[in-house]
Write a protein that holds these residues in place. Structure first.
Motif, PDB file in Angstrom:
ATOM      1  N   GLU A  25      11.590  -2.395 -13.317  1.00  4.37           N
ATOM      2  CA  GLU A  25      10.309  -1.765 -13.002  1.00  4.37           C
ATOM      3  C   GLU A  25       9.592  -1.352 -14.277  1.00  4.37           C
ATOM      4  OE1 GLU A  25       9.606   1.641  -9.943  1.00  4.37           O
ATOM      5  OE2 GLU A  25      10.005   2.564 -11.895  1.00  4.37           O
ATOM      6  N   ALA A  26       8.275  -1.526 -14.287  1.00  3.21           N
ATOM      7  CA  ALA A  26       7.404  -1.013 -15.340  1.00  3.21           C
ATOM      8  C   ALA A  26       6.164  -0.446 -14.664  1.00  3.21           C
ATOM      9  CB  ALA A  26       7.019  -2.125 -16.318  1.00  3.21           C
ATOM     10  N   VAL A  27       5.456   0.437 -15.360  1.00  6.09           N
ATOM     11  CA  VAL A  27       4.244   1.032 -14.800  1.00  6.09           C
ATOM     12  C   VAL A  27       3.121   0.869 -15.804  1.00  6.09           C
ATOM     13  CG1 VAL A  27       3.178   3.131 -13.873  1.00  6.09           C
ATOM     14  CG2 VAL A  27       5.628   2.723 -13.518  1.00  6.09           C
ATOM     15  N   ILE A  28       1.993   0.346 -15.329  1.00  7.41           N
ATOM     16  CA  ILE A  28       0.807   0.182 -16.161  1.00  7.41           C
ATOM     17  C   ILE A  28      -0.315   1.046 -15.600  1.00  7.41           C
ATOM     18  CG2 ILE A  28       1.455  -2.168 -16.813  1.00  7.41           C
ATOM     19  CD1 ILE A  28      -0.734  -3.209 -14.927  1.00  7.41           C
ATOM     20  N   ARG A  29      -1.371   1.141 -16.384  1.00  9.05           N
ATOM     21  CA  ARG A  29      -2.579   1.844 -15.938  1.00  9.05           C
ATOM     22  C   ARG A  29      -3.723   0.837 -15.987  1.00  9.05           C
ATOM     23  NH1 ARG A  29      -3.292   7.639 -16.599  1.00  9.05           N
ATOM     24  NH2 ARG A  29      -1.681   7.513 -18.154  1.00  9.05           N
ATOM     25  N   ASP A  30      -4.501   0.775 -14.917  1.00  5.10           N
ATOM     26  CA  ASP A  30      -5.670  -0.093 -14.960  1.00  5.10           C
ATOM     27  C   ASP A  30      -6.795   0.609 -15.721  1.00  5.10           C
ATOM     28  OD1 ASP A  30      -7.046   1.617 -13.190  1.00  5.10           O
ATOM     29  OD2 ASP A  30      -7.000   0.217 -11.513  1.00  5.10           O
ATOM     30  N   ASN A  31      -7.935  -0.032 -15.851  1.00  5.62           N
ATOM     31  CA  ASN A  31      -9.017   0.539 -16.649  1.00  5.62           C
ATOM     32  C   ASN A  31      -9.800   1.631 -15.923  1.00  5.62           C
ATOM     33  OD1 ASN A  31     -10.211  -1.289 -14.901  1.00  5.62           O
ATOM     34  ND2 ASN A  31     -11.500  -2.234 -16.443  1.00  5.62           N
ATOM     35  N   SER A  32      -9.322   2.043 -14.757  1.00  7.41           N
ATOM     36  CA  SER A  32      -9.904   3.183 -14.050  1.00  7.41           C
ATOM     37  C   SER A  32      -8.930   4.348 -13.965  1.00  7.41           C
ATOM     38  CB  SER A  32     -10.328   2.775 -12.632  1.00  7.41           C
ATOM     39  OG  SER A  32     -11.411   1.880 -12.665  1.00  7.41           O
ATOM     40  N   GLY A  33      -7.760   4.208 -14.566  1.00  7.17           N
ATOM     41  CA  GLY A  33      -6.782   5.283 -14.567  1.00  7.17           C
ATOM     42  C   GLY A  33      -5.742   5.199 -13.473  1.00  7.17           C
ATOM     43  N   ASN A  34      -5.779   4.153 -12.639  1.00  3.45           N
ATOM     44  CA  ASN A  34      -4.801   3.995 -11.562  1.00  3.45           C
ATOM     45  C   ASN A  34      -3.477   3.494 -12.106  1.00  3.45           C
ATOM     46  OD1 ASN A  34      -6.584   4.479  -9.207  1.00  3.45           O
ATOM     47  ND2 ASN A  34      -7.620   2.672  -9.994  1.00  3.45           N
ATOM     48  N   TRP A  35      -2.404   4.032 -11.551  1.00  2.61           N
ATOM     49  CA  TRP A  35      -1.062   3.544 -11.876  1.00  2.61           C
ATOM     50  C   TRP A  35      -0.797   2.309 -11.038  1.00  2.61           C
ATOM     51  CZ3 TRP A  35       3.310   7.595 -12.508  1.00  2.61           C
ATOM     52  CH2 TRP A  35       2.872   8.651 -13.306  1.00  2.61           C
ATOM     53  N   LEU A  36      -0.269   1.262 -11.667  1.00  9.37           N
ATOM     54  CA  LEU A  36       0.163   0.057 -10.972  1.00  9.37           C
ATOM     55  C   LEU A  36       1.630  -0.153 -11.322  1.00  9.37           C
ATOM     56  CD1 LEU A  36      -2.845  -2.286 -11.831  1.00  9.37           C
ATOM     57  CD2 LEU A  36      -2.610  -0.769  -9.873  1.00  9.37           C
ATOM     58  N   VAL A  37       2.457  -0.279 -10.315  1.00 13.99           N
ATOM     59  CA  VAL A  37       3.894  -0.454 -10.530  1.00 13.99           C
ATOM     60  C   VAL A  37       4.215  -1.942 -10.465  1.00 13.99           C
ATOM     61  CG1 VAL A  37       6.192   0.117  -9.669  1.00 13.99           C
ATOM     62  CG2 VAL A  37       4.353   1.789  -9.500  1.00 13.99           C
ATOM     63  N   LEU A  38       4.891  -2.431 -11.503  1.00 14.22           N
ATOM     64  CA  LEU A  38       5.344  -3.820 -11.548  1.00 14.22           C
ATOM     65  C   LEU A  38       6.837  -3.817 -11.249  1.00 14.22           C
ATOM     66  CD1 LEU A  38       3.724  -4.837 -14.967  1.00 14.22           C
ATOM     67  CD2 LEU A  38       2.688  -4.958 -12.689  1.00 14.22           C
TER      68      LEU A  38
END
Length: 142
Positions: free
Chosen positions: A117-130
């Motif tokens: 698992e990894a977690v990114i942030r989109d360009n609006s501040g939302n967390w997206l879990v991979l």
């Protein structure tokens, strides 16, 4: 009878910038992008391997109350909104590819009982879990 989930909404700060992030960086395809009444914009993106599920990119605003919309905007500014979970075939390779594109990682790829698992942030501040999923049992969490 309900047959499947077809749409989920993700609150964004700028629809054009979010659409570019999801299509150009994450590899989603454009869905519908139309302007409706009173300047309301309906914009969706979808992953090519799952076109029946669209992400609705929307600004916090009506029909939400002004107070709720402002709360969502504050959460965006703080980077505290959860977006969606995304399945990946190789979390570490996806990490390297997205890092090279300038994507911000909140969590580097880590082994979990259910996969990597990894977690990114989109360009609006939302967390997206991979998540690179793997088989697990409840005993794997003990």
């Amino acid at each position: 009878m309900i047959t499947h989930i077809s749409l989920t909404s993700v609150y964004v700060k700028d629809i054009d910038a979010a659409k570019a992030f999801y299509t150009e960086i994450l590899g989603f395809a454009e869905g519908t992008d139309i302007s409706l009444r009173e300047g309301y914009r309906w914009c969706t993106v979808k992953h090519p391997s799952q076109p029946e599920l669209e992400l609705h990119l929307t600004l916090p605003g009506p029909p939400l109350s002004p107070e709720v919309a402002e709360t969502l905007r504050r959460a965006q500014d703080e980077g505290g909104l959860f977006g969606v979970g995304l399945a990946v075939d190789d979390c570490r390779k996806t990490h390297d590819d997205l890092r090279a594109k300038g994507v911000e990682f909140l969590q580097e790829p880590e082994e979990r009982p259910y996969g990597v698992e990894a977690v990114i942030r989109d360009n609006s501040g939302n967390w997206l879990v991979l998540v690179e999923p793997r088989e697990f049992t409840l005993a794997d969490f003990e």
